[in-house]
Design a protein around this motif. Structure first.
Motif, PDB file in Angstrom:
ATOM      1  N   ALA A 270       0.814  -1.214   0.000  1.00 39.18           N
ATOM      2  CA  ALA A 270       0.000   0.000   0.000  1.00 39.18           C
ATOM      3  C   ALA A 270       0.850   1.268   0.000  1.00 39.18           C
ATOM      4  O   ALA A 270       0.380   2.320  -0.437  1.00 39.18           O
ATOM      5  CB  ALA A 270      -0.943  -0.001   1.201  1.00 39.18           C
ATOM      6  N   ALA A 271       2.083   1.174   0.461  1.00 37.12           N
ATOM      7  CA  ALA A 271       2.945   2.353   0.569  1.00 37.12           C
ATOM      8  C   ALA A 271       3.834   2.562  -0.667  1.00 37.12           C
ATOM      9  O   ALA A 271       4.599   3.534  -0.703  1.00 37.12           O
ATOM     10  CB  ALA A 271       3.804   2.257   1.824  1.00 37.12           C
ATOM     11  N   ARG A 272       3.739   1.683  -1.645  1.00 38.69           N
ATOM     12  CA  ARG A 272       4.546   1.871  -2.853  1.00 38.69           C
ATOM     13  C   ARG A 272       4.061   3.095  -3.614  1.00 38.69           C
ATOM     14  O   ARG A 272       2.888   3.412  -3.556  1.00 38.69           O
ATOM     15  CB  ARG A 272       4.437   0.646  -3.784  1.00 38.69           C
ATOM     16  CG  ARG A 272       5.201  -0.522  -3.325  1.00 38.69           C
ATOM     17  CD  ARG A 272       5.278  -1.631  -4.355  1.00 38.69           C
ATOM     18  NE  ARG A 272       4.015  -1.925  -5.033  1.00 38.69           N
ATOM     19  CZ  ARG A 272       3.915  -2.599  -6.173  1.00 38.69           C
ATOM     20  NH1 ARG A 272       4.979  -3.053  -6.779  1.00 38.69           N
ATOM     21  NH2 ARG A 272       2.758  -2.824  -6.715  1.00 38.69           N
ATOM     22  N   PRO A 273       4.933   3.749  -4.370  1.00 38.79           N
ATOM     23  CA  PRO A 273       6.349   3.456  -4.585  1.00 38.79           C
ATOM     24  C   PRO A 273       7.221   4.042  -3.468  1.00 38.79           C
ATOM     25  O   PRO A 273       6.841   4.993  -2.801  1.00 38.79           O
ATOM     26  CB  PRO A 273       6.652   4.152  -5.910  1.00 38.79           C
ATOM     27  CG  PRO A 273       5.727   5.336  -5.922  1.00 38.79           C
ATOM     28  CD  PRO A 273       4.480   4.866  -5.211  1.00 38.79           C
ATOM     29  N   TYR A 274       8.382   3.451  -3.311  1.00 37.33           N
ATOM     30  CA  TYR A 274       9.347   3.892  -2.304  1.00 37.33           C
ATOM     31  C   TYR A 274      10.444   4.696  -2.984  1.00 37.33           C
ATOM     32  O   TYR A 274      10.980   4.266  -4.008  1.00 37.33           O
ATOM     33  CB  TYR A 274       9.964   2.685  -1.588  1.00 37.33           C
ATOM     34  CG  TYR A 274       8.953   1.937  -0.763  1.00 37.33           C
ATOM     35  CD1 TYR A 274       8.602   2.390   0.505  1.00 37.33           C
ATOM     36  CD2 TYR A 274       8.326   0.802  -1.260  1.00 37.33           C
ATOM     37  CE1 TYR A 274       7.651   1.721   1.260  1.00 37.33           C
ATOM     38  CE2 TYR A 274       7.369   0.119  -0.511  1.00 37.33           C
ATOM     39  CZ  TYR A 274       7.037   0.594   0.749  1.00 37.33           C
ATOM     40  OH  TYR A 274       6.096  -0.064   1.490  1.00 37.33           O
ATOM     41  N   ALA A 275      10.777   5.839  -2.395  1.00 31.66           N
ATOM     42  CA  ALA A 275      11.846   6.674  -2.949  1.00 31.66           C
ATOM     43  C   ALA A 275      13.215   6.081  -2.631  1.00 31.66           C
ATOM     44  O   ALA A 275      14.134   6.160  -3.441  1.00 31.66           O
ATOM     45  CB  ALA A 275      11.748   8.097  -2.403  1.00 31.66           C
TER      46      ALA A 275
END
Length: 170
Positions: free
Chosen positions: A40-45
């Motif tokens: 759910a938190a994608r995308p990741y920097a």
């Protein structure tokens, strides 16, 4: 020094279709709740963002979620056949004497009888003797204390496994 660029492995993970990304995450940790929170938190920097989300998800796991996560881990000294991650993580038991392996089996069984789940430890970099000593030390813990130790150890394992995902080259 912290890198601000996204690694090729993290970039690939960020764009995987949801079912493929879920499968990758469930290979790292068998908790569906944990995996869904990371999805759910994608995308990741950055990889650190991914690790921080993993840590937060781990902290929020219910006892049932923890049980689901632990069910994905084989007993120490008996890595999953055909699972290179399991074998790599438990490398410290590979060269152990037959006596130590037998002792670890007995301790694993006693631990499982006491707590209802496998003895979970971040085995990466630990010798067979260190793992044996840890189970001997922890078997006397209160169940609530042991559950929090397990949560911490599982978090360490997840970070190592996530690092392998995001650091992979094509």
């Amino acid at each position: 020094m912290t890198s601000t660029s996204t690694s090729p492995g993290l970039a690939r993970f960020n764009v995987l279709e949801e079912h493929a990304a879920l499968a990758v995450l469930l290979e790292a940790c068998a908790s569906t709740a944990w995996a869904r929170r990371l999805l759910a938190a994608r995308p990741y920097a950055t990889a650190e963002d991914l690790y921080a989300t993993s840590d937060a998800a781990m902290a929020g796991l219910t006892p049932d979620d923890l049980a689901e996560a632990m069910a994905g881990h084989p007993p120490i000294g008996r890595p999953k056949p055909g699972d290179p991650a399991s074998a790599r993580e438990q490398r410290g038991m590979a060269g152990a004497s037959e006596e130590l392996k037998a002792e670890m089996l007995e301790l694993n069984l006693a631990y499982q009888e006491r707590f209802g789940h496998v003895f979970l430890i971040c085995a990466t970099g630990r010798s067979g003797e260190q793992m044996r000593d840890a189970v001997k030390e922890r078997i006397g813990n209160a169940p609530e204390r042991e559950r929090e130790i397990v949560r911490t150890e599982l978090g360490k394992i997840n970070r190592i496994r996530l690092a392998r995902i995001v650091e992979e080259d094509a």
